[in-house]
Design a protein around this motif. Structure first.
Motif, PDB file in Angstrom:
ATOM      1  N   TRP A 239       0.801  -1.223   0.000  1.00  0.00           N
ATOM      2  CA  TRP A 239       0.000   0.000   0.000  1.00  0.00           C
ATOM      3  C   TRP A 239       0.829   1.266   0.000  1.00  0.00           C
ATOM      4  O   TRP A 239       0.328   2.356  -0.350  1.00  0.00           O
ATOM      5  CB  TRP A 239      -0.967  -0.014   1.183  1.00  0.00           C
ATOM      6  N   ARG A 240       2.090   1.204   0.372  1.00  0.00           N
ATOM      7  CA  ARG A 240       2.939   2.394   0.282  1.00  0.00           C
ATOM      8  C   ARG A 240       3.041   2.870  -1.164  1.00  0.00           C
ATOM      9  O   ARG A 240       2.941   4.068  -1.456  1.00  0.00           O
ATOM     10  CB  ARG A 240       4.343   2.094   0.823  1.00  0.00           C
ATOM     11  N   ILE A 241       3.265   1.927  -2.076  1.00  0.00           N
ATOM     12  CA  ILE A 241       3.398   2.276  -3.489  1.00  0.00           C
ATOM     13  C   ILE A 241       2.041   2.665  -4.063  1.00  0.00           C
ATOM     14  O   ILE A 241       1.935   3.562  -4.907  1.00  0.00           O
ATOM     15  CB  ILE A 241       4.027   1.109  -4.262  1.00  0.00           C
ATOM     16  N   THR A 242       0.987   1.999  -3.619  1.00  0.00           N
ATOM     17  CA  THR A 242      -0.354   2.363  -4.065  1.00  0.00           C
ATOM     18  C   THR A 242      -0.662   3.815  -3.720  1.00  0.00           C
ATOM     19  O   THR A 242      -1.229   4.558  -4.538  1.00  0.00           O
ATOM     20  CB  THR A 242      -1.399   1.443  -3.404  1.00  0.00           C
ATOM     21  N   TYR A 243      -0.286   4.246  -2.536  1.00  0.00           N
ATOM     22  CA  TYR A 243      -0.538   5.634  -2.129  1.00  0.00           C
ATOM     23  C   TYR A 243       0.246   6.600  -3.017  1.00  0.00           C
ATOM     24  O   TYR A 243      -0.262   7.681  -3.370  1.00  0.00           O
ATOM     25  CB  TYR A 243      -0.156   5.828  -0.669  1.00  0.00           C
ATOM     26  N   THR A 244       1.480   6.222  -3.393  1.00  0.00           N
ATOM     27  CA  THR A 244       2.263   7.087  -4.279  1.00  0.00           C
ATOM     28  C   THR A 244       1.573   7.266  -5.620  1.00  0.00           C
ATOM     29  O   THR A 244       1.442   8.378  -6.135  1.00  0.00           O
ATOM     30  CB  THR A 244       3.667   6.496  -4.494  1.00  0.00           C
ATOM     31  N   LEU A 245       1.117   6.168  -6.212  1.00  0.00           N
ATOM     32  CA  LEU A 245       0.482   6.233  -7.526  1.00  0.00           C
ATOM     33  C   LEU A 245      -0.870   6.934  -7.484  1.00  0.00           C
ATOM     34  O   LEU A 245      -1.235   7.661  -8.415  1.00  0.00           O
ATOM     35  CB  LEU A 245       0.308   4.824  -8.095  1.00  0.00           C
ATOM     36  N   SER A 246      -1.619   6.724  -6.431  1.00  0.00           N
ATOM     37  CA  SER A 246      -2.995   7.219  -6.408  1.00  0.00           C
ATOM     38  C   SER A 246      -3.152   8.617  -5.811  1.00  0.00           C
ATOM     39  O   SER A 246      -4.139   9.298  -6.091  1.00  0.00           O
ATOM     40  CB  SER A 246      -3.880   6.242  -5.623  1.00  0.00           C
ATOM     41  N   HIS A 247      -2.192   9.054  -4.986  1.00  0.00           N
ATOM     42  CA  HIS A 247      -2.348  10.343  -4.313  1.00  0.00           C
ATOM     43  C   HIS A 247      -1.153  11.283  -4.489  1.00  0.00           C
ATOM     44  O   HIS A 247      -1.341  12.480  -4.700  1.00  0.00           O
ATOM     45  CB  HIS A 247      -2.597  10.129  -2.813  1.00  0.00           C
ATOM     46  N   ARG A 248       0.055  10.765  -4.387  1.00  0.00           N
ATOM     47  CA  ARG A 248       1.224  11.634  -4.385  1.00  0.00           C
ATOM     48  C   ARG A 248       1.651  12.048  -5.790  1.00  0.00           C
ATOM     49  O   ARG A 248       2.131  13.172  -5.991  1.00  0.00           O
ATOM     50  CB  ARG A 248       2.402  10.937  -3.697  1.00  0.00           C
ATOM     51  N   LEU A 249       1.498  11.151  -6.769  1.00  0.00           N
ATOM     52  CA  LEU A 249       2.072  11.391  -8.088  1.00  0.00           C
ATOM     53  C   LEU A 249       1.252  12.366  -8.915  1.00  0.00           C
ATOM     54  O   LEU A 249       1.804  13.284  -9.549  1.00  0.00           O
ATOM     55  CB  LEU A 249       2.219  10.059  -8.837  1.00  0.00           C
ATOM     56  N   ILE A 250      -0.075  12.199  -8.927  1.00  0.00           N
ATOM     57  CA  ILE A 250      -0.898  12.953  -9.862  1.00  0.00           C
ATOM     58  C   ILE A 250      -2.346  12.993  -9.378  1.00  0.00           C
ATOM     59  O   ILE A 250      -2.785  12.112  -8.630  1.00  0.00           O
ATOM     60  CB  ILE A 250      -0.821  12.302 -11.268  1.00  0.00           C
ATOM     61  N   ARG A 251      -3.074  14.022  -9.780  1.00  0.00           N
ATOM     62  CA  ARG A 251      -4.519  14.084  -9.526  1.00  0.00           C
ATOM     63  C   ARG A 251      -5.228  13.424 -10.694  1.00  0.00           C
ATOM     64  O   ARG A 251      -5.065  13.809 -11.844  1.00  0.00           O
ATOM     65  CB  ARG A 251      -4.945  15.545  -9.399  1.00  0.00           C
ATOM     66  N   MET A 252      -6.022  12.411 -10.402  1.00  0.00           N
ATOM     67  CA  MET A 252      -6.580  11.557 -11.449  1.00  0.00           C
ATOM     68  C   MET A 252      -8.094  11.431 -11.296  1.00  0.00           C
ATOM     69  O   MET A 252      -8.598  11.244 -10.197  1.00  0.00           O
ATOM     70  CB  MET A 252      -5.927  10.163 -11.374  1.00  0.00           C
ATOM     71  N   ASP A 253      -8.807  11.536 -12.432  1.00  0.00           N
ATOM     72  CA  ASP A 253     -10.250  11.327 -12.434  1.00  0.00           C
ATOM     73  C   ASP A 253     -10.560  10.011 -13.149  1.00  0.00           C
ATOM     74  O   ASP A 253      -9.666   9.377 -13.722  1.00  0.00           O
ATOM     75  CB  ASP A 253     -10.979  12.500 -13.095  1.00  0.00           C
ATOM     76  N   PRO A 254     -11.808   9.527 -13.108  1.00  0.00           N
ATOM     77  CA  PRO A 254     -12.128   8.231 -13.726  1.00  0.00           C
ATOM     78  C   PRO A 254     -11.796   8.154 -15.214  1.00  0.00           C
ATOM     79  O   PRO A 254     -11.381   7.093 -15.702  1.00  0.00           O
ATOM     80  CB  PRO A 254     -13.639   8.092 -13.486  1.00  0.00           C
ATOM     81  N   LEU A 255     -11.971   9.254 -15.952  1.00  0.00           N
ATOM     82  CA  LEU A 255     -11.694   9.203 -17.393  1.00  0.00           C
ATOM     83  C   LEU A 255     -10.223   8.947 -17.655  1.00  0.00           C
ATOM     84  O   LEU A 255      -9.865   8.072 -18.452  1.00  0.00           O
ATOM     85  CB  LEU A 255     -12.146  10.517 -18.047  1.00  0.00           C
ATOM     86  N   ARG A 256      -9.372   9.688 -16.999  1.00  0.00           N
ATOM     87  CA  ARG A 256      -7.941   9.530 -17.232  1.00  0.00           C
ATOM     88  C   ARG A 256      -7.426   8.215 -16.651  1.00  0.00           C
ATOM     89  O   ARG A 256      -6.495   7.616 -17.181  1.00  0.00           O
ATOM     90  CB  ARG A 256      -7.190  10.736 -16.671  1.00  0.00           C
ATOM     91  N   ALA A 257      -8.001   7.768 -15.573  1.00  0.00           N
ATOM     92  CA  ALA A 257      -7.636   6.467 -15.031  1.00  0.00           C
ATOM     93  C   ALA A 257      -7.997   5.350 -16.014  1.00  0.00           C
ATOM     94  O   ALA A 257      -7.240   4.387 -16.200  1.00  0.00           O
ATOM     95  CB  ALA A 257      -8.333   6.241 -13.690  1.00  0.00           C
ATOM     96  N   PHE A 258      -9.151   5.470 -16.653  1.00  0.00           N
ATOM     97  CA  PHE A 258      -9.558   4.492 -17.664  1.00  0.00           C
ATOM     98  C   PHE A 258      -8.583   4.473 -18.835  1.00  0.00           C
ATOM     99  O   PHE A 258      -8.182   3.409 -19.311  1.00  0.00           O
ATOM    100  CB  PHE A 258     -10.964   4.819 -18.165  1.00  0.00           C
TER     101      PHE A 258
END
Length: 338
Positions: A239-258
């Motif tokens: 989960w440390r890496i998950t937090y980096t990808l999902s919160h620290r790296l970039i602001r992401m919405d469902p469209l861009r995540a898709f």
């Protein structure tokens, strides 16, 4: 002694496989959890199941990608090289997880293999004449080309998908995109099993049968064991890496995540089944996330973190090569070298 080296090598492969799943679980679950397409618990179970299926499917299709490990010498010397390679990759992987940095387990593995092979040659083992081939196949070309391709594809696809849903209410569009993300997470996990899972299977086969083993018929036990350790690691979830990808790296919405998941899953499946080329799941995911996220009207990318990640990627094969060299020299007496 030979039986002990075989057993130790298999244990180290299983540890590496578990760590691979533990670290790379974030590649499939981070975006779906961030956009609330899936709950964390469901996401990791789904990812683990498709990692297992991808590994088994790749073994059934005889895609073990064993050519990456052609430099492993035969006999006890080869087992010590393999052990040194795995220890180097495991230690670097743990350090990367602790820092919360997504990085390539494959590049760490191949870097360690290069360093350990050089040590073997210095001590009188087989001269690693295929190292240049291994370097460019597993590190050079994928490190340069796959992130650029993933970034460019996501950057181009983002406005196209935005145009396709331009007349849809945002709530409806996001609901549909979240549903698509659930499928995308499964496909990314399946592609990860095809890629990283097959390298784990190949390492198990080499540990048990030697570097000259054929990958035309992968033993059932190797396919099952490789898939299980990868799935178990995924269930544990880094989960440390998950937090980096999902919160620290970039602001992401469902469209861009898709869009990111679409690019990643396509590249992983085509790279494994079509091109038979080892691609880094982590590099592909991060590059596609950046490509989709940077194509926005507001600043959304954590630039300093991106710089640190790229620097970490570049030093990964160099550091693990040094570690592999040191551990191979330390393990040499076990093979009667030195």
């Amino acid at each position: 002694m030979a039986a002990a080296l075989v057993g130790a090598s298999i244990v180290l492969v299983c540890a590496f496989g578990f760590l691979n799943g533990f670290r790379d679980a974030s590649n499939a679950v981070a975006l779906t959890v961030r956009t609330r397409a899936l709950t964390p618990g469901i996401a990791v179970v789904l990812t683990a199941a498709f990692n297992v299926l991808g590994t088994l499917a790749g073994a059934w299709l005889h895609r073990a990608l064993g050519t990456v490990f052609v430099t492993v010498p035969a006999g006890s010397g080869g087992l010590t090289v393999l052990a040194a390679t795995l220890v180097a990759a495991i230690l670097w992987g743990v350090w990367g997880w602790w820092k919360g940095y997504p990085s390539s387990s494959t590049h760490a593995l191949v870097g360690g293999l290069i360093g350990a092979s050089i040590a073997s040659a210095v001590l009188g083992g087989r001269v690693p004449g295929e190292l240049d081939h291994v370097f460019w196949l597993a590190i050079g070309l994928p490190l340069i080309l796959s992130p650029l391709l993933a970034f460019g594809a996501a950057f181009v696809l983002t406005p196209m998908v935005t145009w396709m849903v331009r007349y849809t209410q945002p709530s409806q569009a996001h609901a549909g995109l979240r549903a698509a993300q659930s499928v995308g997470a499964a496909v990314v996990a399946f592609g990860h099993g095809l890629q990283d899972g097959q390298r784990i299977v190949a390492l198990l086969v080499i540990s048990a049968l030697g570097s000259g083993a054929s990958f035309d018929h992968v033993p059932l036990w190797a396919a099952v064991l490789g898939s299980l350790v990868l799935g178990a690691g995924t269930l544990a979830g880094g989960w440390r890496i998950t937090y980096t990808l999902s919160h620290r790296l970039i602001r992401m919405d469902p469209l861009r995540a898709f869009v990111s998941q679409l690019v990643t899953s396509t590249m992983l499946v085509i790279g494994s089944l079509g091109l038979h080329m080892p691609l880094s799941t982590t590099h592909t995911v991060v590059a596609s996330v950046l490509g989709a996220g940077v194509n926005q009207d507001y600043a959304s990318v954590n630039g300093p973190l991106v710089v640190r990640l790229i620097r970490f990627w570049l030093v990964t094969p160099l550091t693990t090569a040094a570690l592999g060299l040191v551990f191979a020299l330390a393990f040499a007496p076990l093979a009667g070298l030195g």
